[in-house]
Design a protein around this motif. Sequence first.
Motif, PDB file in Angstrom:
ATOM      1  N   TYR A  46       0.857  -1.184   0.000  1.00 12.66           N
ATOM      2  CA  TYR A  46       0.000   0.000   0.000  1.00 12.66           C
ATOM      3  C   TYR A  46       0.896   1.239   0.000  1.00 12.66           C
ATOM      4  CZ  TYR A  46      -3.275  -3.615   1.331  1.00 12.66           C
ATOM      5  OH  TYR A  46      -3.988  -4.767   1.380  1.00 12.66           O
ATOM      6  N   PHE A  47       0.459   2.295   0.564  1.00 13.14           N
ATOM      7  CA  PHE A  47       1.252   3.517   0.575  1.00 13.14           C
ATOM      8  C   PHE A  47       2.070   3.662   1.862  1.00 13.14           C
ATOM      9  CE2 PHE A  47       1.429   8.023   1.817  1.00 13.14           C
ATOM     10  CZ  PHE A  47       2.304   8.462   0.843  1.00 13.14           C
ATOM     11  N   PHE A  48       1.579   3.072   2.953  1.00 13.84           N
ATOM     12  CA  PHE A  48       2.163   3.397   4.243  1.00 13.84           C
ATOM     13  C   PHE A  48       2.923   2.269   4.926  1.00 13.84           C
ATOM     14  CE2 PHE A  48      -2.414   2.897   4.240  1.00 13.84           C
ATOM     15  CZ  PHE A  48      -2.602   1.790   5.041  1.00 13.84           C
ATOM     16  N   PHE A  49       2.918   1.049   4.401  1.00 13.46           N
ATOM     17  CA  PHE A  49       3.680  -0.049   4.985  1.00 13.46           C
ATOM     18  C   PHE A  49       4.929  -0.302   4.156  1.00 13.46           C
ATOM     19  CE2 PHE A  49      -0.622  -1.496   6.434  1.00 13.46           C
ATOM     20  CZ  PHE A  49      -0.381  -1.345   7.787  1.00 13.46           C
ATOM     21  N   ARG A  73       6.669   5.684   7.217  1.00 13.86           N
ATOM     22  CA  ARG A  73       8.114   5.985   7.281  1.00 13.86           C
ATOM     23  C   ARG A  73       8.664   6.077   8.693  1.00 13.86           C
ATOM     24  NH1 ARG A  73       9.701   9.687   2.194  1.00 13.86           N
ATOM     25  NH2 ARG A  73       8.278   8.729   0.728  1.00 13.86           N
ATOM     26  N   ILE A  74       7.928   5.596   9.658  1.00  9.03           N
ATOM     27  CA  ILE A  74       8.387   5.563  11.040  1.00  9.03           C
ATOM     28  C   ILE A  74       8.766   4.119  11.370  1.00  9.03           C
ATOM     29  CG2 ILE A  74       7.727   5.888  13.447  1.00  9.03           C
ATOM     30  CD1 ILE A  74       5.763   8.049  12.455  1.00  9.03           C
ATOM     31  N   HIS A  75       9.972   3.943  11.895  1.00 12.68           N
ATOM     32  CA  HIS A  75      10.461   2.624  12.256  1.00 12.68           C
ATOM     33  C   HIS A  75       9.569   2.063  13.359  1.00 12.68           C
ATOM     34  CE1 HIS A  75      14.333   0.165  13.125  1.00 12.68           C
ATOM     35  NE2 HIS A  75      13.306  -0.592  12.828  1.00 12.68           N
TER      36      HIS A  75
END
Length: 95
Positions: A46-49, A73-75
């Motif tokens: 998807y866009f966020f994973f 984009r956050i670890h």
Amino acid sequence: MNAQIKKIDTLVRKHLHQSKIVLMIVYGIPEKVLDDDIWIYTWNKYFFFKTKTVFIFKNDRVTDIIIFEYIFRIHFRDSFYNANHTPKYEVVKYY
């Protein structure tokens, strides 16, 4: 066994002790190669994973595997398989 350990366990069962050539046939050319002993593959869902899978080699065979997971984009989480450590599987959550 939680989902993250199952995911890393599946990779270990498939690829532990496989050669670089076999891994390249399955996944293609790695996105990054560090010192010829660390290969990094990145997958976006998807866009966020985003997932980065790191294969660590010794004598051209897979010995350790690490999965880094990102959300927006956050670890978010790391999953490790360390052949020479106890416990062999470890999950570290950052949030």
